[in-house]
Enzyme design. Structure first.
Site, PDB file in Angstrom:
ATOM      1  N   ARG A 522       0.812  -1.208   0.000  1.00 40.09           N
ATOM      2  CA  ARG A 522       0.000   0.000   0.000  1.00 40.09           C
ATOM      3  C   ARG A 522       0.849   1.263   0.000  1.00 40.09           C
ATOM      4  NH1 ARG A 522      -5.487  -0.662   3.440  1.00 40.09           N
ATOM      5  NH2 ARG A 522      -6.266  -2.493   2.345  1.00 40.09           N
ATOM      6  N   ASP A 633       8.832  -0.546 -18.015  1.00 42.27           N
ATOM      7  CA  ASP A 633       7.422  -0.407 -17.653  1.00 42.27           C
ATOM      8  C   ASP A 633       6.959   1.027 -17.880  1.00 42.27           C
ATOM      9  OD1 ASP A 633       4.997  -1.393 -16.891  1.00 42.27           O
ATOM     10  OD2 ASP A 633       5.351  -1.210 -14.742  1.00 42.27           O
TER      11      ASP A 633
END
Length: 847
Positions: A522, A633
């Site tokens: 998170r 990415d």
């Protein structure tokens, strides 16, 4: 009487003509460029299913190479399943067939095995291993563990060179053998590069980089179809034995002549005999008619499967009268399917492709179901055909976990070379270990005399945190008096935070401060003691993939400093926690300013400046360090914007060190995000800086069109933005698909240069793509065109984007790509303290 005979003859003639037309329709669409049908060990041609198989000896385009003398076996016994199995080639040692390939692309590779009786060898106990240069097809197969009398295997392999080599390896002191081989070209459109993955529901790209093995090919409600009835020589079996409840399905059929092929569906996808028969809902002997028809198919665990379903509404008398759902395993693959809406007519074929990645170690079945949509008032469901193909695993194998390299036998000369190499490496490692031991002793002695406030270098972090080690190396914070930090002034690697400081900054990881969730864990918004807003990335100990990316990001960010790359503030390594701290990026990811939010649209100039900033960051990665770094990415969620909309490249979890000077690429497993992956990288597993360039080309189109890179709900030709936008770019009509907010506000010359740049980035082959430095130069030129237009445009002229009185000559492409341009190199020396956050801040699903 004569008249009746004449009528019967006419009827018979019509039937013959109709049947002939159907056969022609189903057989004349595709002619394979490569079409090798080989009868192994035979001395003459063999006819099987109206096809002629040639002997494997003396073939001009097929060569046999064996480390030992191969043996021929033959039999005319009536027990042999077919003429194709009456001969075999037996290999006491590793042997291979080499096929000349005239056209690269997918090929059927079909293998036929039958253990003929042979006085010198027991073929029933023979152990078969079959490999290509890149994939394992069979590994230690033996008929002793097989219930059938013969074995037929069909594979779809993407051949990317001018030959295909099939190698047969005997093992366990046995022999290998084969009866017949087919190597046949496949139409490009038959096996797509993309499908829809289930669990999680997302696009799956790059199928061309995998080998496929046919596991099931079913004709629902219809008879067995052989190569004679299929344009591509496929076999379709009846589905009845796989039905979970036989009475739940009823066979229906129409004349194959009724089937109307339209659009992308052709007889090569499936013959009209498949679409002319179907299974529909029967009587499952249950009180509620909202049941499903289910097929249960045994599969091998731990593999992913390509699933293609075929539909054709041959039961409805009017449109919109059949609505149903499709389920694969426990996932709803298609909901509220109305075939007449999808095809605009009845009797029109339709198919859909999926990748089922939910086959786990404890699951040896795959289920496919159709049933009524509970939201509709219509009770009914249909399925016409089903294909299931196994996808090669990470070891590039379709049988086990051993890669090709480990199955190839080692020759004596190679063994000697390997022994020398291993010995040399062992000696070198021993020397390095001794040197490292001496160095550690020296460092340990010096550390005892070092002052308490002295900084330390960034040590490789363990998989999980070690609070004792890191706390001992912490220093006292001058501000709070707690063990908190190594100052930025004394170290280039950031500040060490205690876990308590992280807890205070995030209000004990308050859910209201949660910014996003990714594969690593998170991300929270936090506030330090001095009021500085930060982003806190908390690793999830149960996520090994996230932690691997976590470590890579630390290693990369500890070496990189640039105005257009995110910078690390510090980290925490206490209480088995691994936490990174970044400065908070006020405007978040670029994607949130393009679509999916209510944020105001960016102007064309802002978009160009953002793309230029991101290009500068990537250009620095590729050229600014001692060895290039490939991001791997690049996407709009990994381009972040600070309070001034300055773009910075983020998320280095997948980054890879580029090739050295004497290499052209890095061989590595394919990683990245769907829709942005370089197709050449996917095909060859060869990573270069040009892979980032391709991904950046997708970003450019995303910035212009303000839509996702992949959108599976759109029509088939629009799903992939790179392919869709390129069709418009090549027509010179890119303005037709641009963001409506930009219409009438963009200088045509600037748009043209932008489109040309994106087109070059999206070239199929890396050698045809520009470097990031070239891309940067062209984007800066597009910005100059836009700024010049804005400065000279007459205020009262709001109807056009041209520069009054000054025609802009299109820039000569032959000189637009300039190597060695000082594009952003001055930025490299700028202040390294930049705003930073993660690509997953507003992407709750993460990577």
């Amino acid at each position: 009487m004569v008249k009746m005979k004449l009528v019967k003859c006419v009827h018979l003639l019509l039937v013959v003509v109709l049947f002939g037309s159907m056969v022609l329709e189903s057989s004349a669409s595709f002619v394979p460029v490569d079409n090798y049908l080989i009868a192994c060990g035979s001395s003459q041609n063999v006819e099987f299913l109206r096809q002629i198989y040639a002997p494997d000896s003396g073939h001009s385009s097929v060569s046999l190479k064996s480390q030992g003398n191969s043996i021929v076996a033959s039999s005319n016994s009536s027990t042999v399943p077919s003429p194709l199995y009456q001969s075999a080639r037996i290999f006491p040692a590793t042997s291979s067939y080499k096929f000349d390939i005239k056209r690269e692309g997918r090929h059927w590779v079909r293998l036929y095995f039958y253990p003929l009786p042979d006085p010198g060898h027991d073929l029933t106990s023979a152990s078969l291993t079959v490999i290509t240069e890149n994939f394992v097809l069979l590994n230690n197969f033996t008929f002793q563990n097989y219930n059938g009398s013969y074995l037929f295997k069909e594979y779809a392999i993407n051949v990317t060179s001018d030959n295909l080599i099939l190698t047969f390896i005997p093992s366990n002191d046995s022999v290998a053998f084969v009866n017949a081989i087919e190597v046949v070209s496949v139409p490009d459109e038959l096996v797509p590069d993309q499908a829809l993955a289930l669990t999680p529901f997302a696009p799956f790209s790059g199928l061309s980089g995998y080998a496929l093995e046919t596991v099931y090919r079913l004709n629902m409600g219809g008879p067995l179809l052989t190569a004679q009835n299929d344009t591509l020589g496929r076999t379709w079996e009846n589905d009845k034995k796989y039905l979970h409840v036989n009475s739940s399905a009823v066979n229906v059929s129409v004349s194959p002549a009724n089937i109307k092929y339209k659009g992308a569906v052709t007889p090569d996808i499936a013959p009209n005999w498949i679409y002319a028969t179907a299974e529909t809902m029967g009587d499952a002997n249950v009180p509620n008619m909202m049941f499903n028809i289910t097929w249960v198919l045994p599969v091998e665990p731990n593999f992913t499967y390509f699933v293609r379903v075929h539909f054709c509404d041959i039961v409805s008398s009017s449109l919109n009268s059949l609505v149903f759902n499709l389920y694969i395993n426990s996932d709803i693959a298609l909901q509220s399917v109305d075939l007449s809406t999808l095809t605009s007519d009845l009797d029109v074929p339709y198919y859909k492709d999926f990748v089922s990645n939910s086959s786990a170690a404890d699951s040896d079945t795959l289920t496919v179901s159709v049933g009524p949509d509970t939201k509709a008032d219509i009770t009914g469901a249909i399925m016409n055909g089903l294909e299931i193909m196994k996808i090669s695993n990470e070891a590039r194998s379709l049988d086990g976990l051993l890669p090709v390299e480990t199955l190839l036998p080692v020759s004596p000369s190679r063994k000697n070379k390997i022994g020398i190499i291993v010995g040399s490496v062992a000696a070198a490692l021993a020397a390095l270990t001794f040197i490292y031991f001496c160095y550690c002793c020296l460092v340990s002695r010096r550390s005892k005399t070092a002052q308490q406030g002295q900084g330390h270098t960034w040590l490789p972090l363990p998989l999980y945190g070690n609070s004792q080690t890191m706390t001992k190396m912490s220093t006292m914070s001058q501000k709070s008096g707690t063990a908190s930090c190594i100052s930025l002034a004394s170290s280039n690697f950031g500040r060490f935070f205690t876990f308590q400081e992280i807890m205070d900054a995030t209000n004990k990881f308050d859910e209201s401060s949660l910014l996003g969730v990714g594969g690593f864990g998170r991300v929270y918004k936090g506030t330090l003691e001095d009021g500085t807003d930060v982003a806190v990335k908390r690793g999830n100990p149960r996520s090994e993939q996230g932690l691997a990316e976590f470590r890579t990001e630390i290693e990369m960010l500890s070496k990189l400093r640039h105005r257009h790359l995110v910078s690390l503030i510090g980290y925490c390594d206490e209480r088995s926690e691994m936490i990174l701290v970044y400065e908070f990026m006020a405007n978040g990811p670029l994607r949130s300013h393009l679509y999916g939010t209510d944020l105001p649209p960016l102007s064309w100039k802002q978009r160009l400046e953002i793309c230029i900033g991101a290009a500068r960051g990537l250009h620095y990665l590729h050229t600014g360090a001692a060895q290039s770094i490939i991001h791997r990415d690049v996407k709009t969620t990994n381009i972040l914007l600070d309070e001034n909309f300055v773009a910075k490249v983020a998320d280095f979890g997948l980054s890879k060190t580029g090739p050295s000077l004497d290499q052209t690429h890095v061989s590595t497993a394919v990683k990245g995000s769907f829709g942005y992956l370089d197709p050449e990288y996917f095909r060859r597993q060869q990573l270069t800086e040009k892979s980032d360039v391709y991904s950046f080309g997708v970003v450019l189109m995303e910035v212009l069109c303000t839509r996702p890179a992949l959108n599976p709900v759109l029509p088939r030709e629009q799903v992939n933005i790179a392919e869709w936008a390129m069709t418009w770019q090549k027509k010179g009509m890119l303005d037709q698909i641009m963001d409506p907010n930009l219409v009438g506000k963009v200088n045509p010359s600037s748009l043209k240069k932008f489109g040309e740049t994106a087109e070059k980035c999206l070239a199929d082959h890396g050698v045809d793509r520009p470097s990031m430095g070239d891309v940067l130069w062209n984007l800066e030129y597009a910005l100059q065109l836009e700024e010049t237009s804005s400065a000279l445009m007459e205020p009262e002229d709001n109807s056009t984007n041209h520069i009054p009185g000054i025609p802009l000559t299109p820039f000569d492409n032959s000189i637009s790509m300039v190597d060695g341009v000082t594009s952003g190199t001055d930025e490299d020396a700028e202040d390294a303290a930049t705003s930073a956050v993660f690509s997953q801040l507003v992407n709750p699903r993460g990577r």
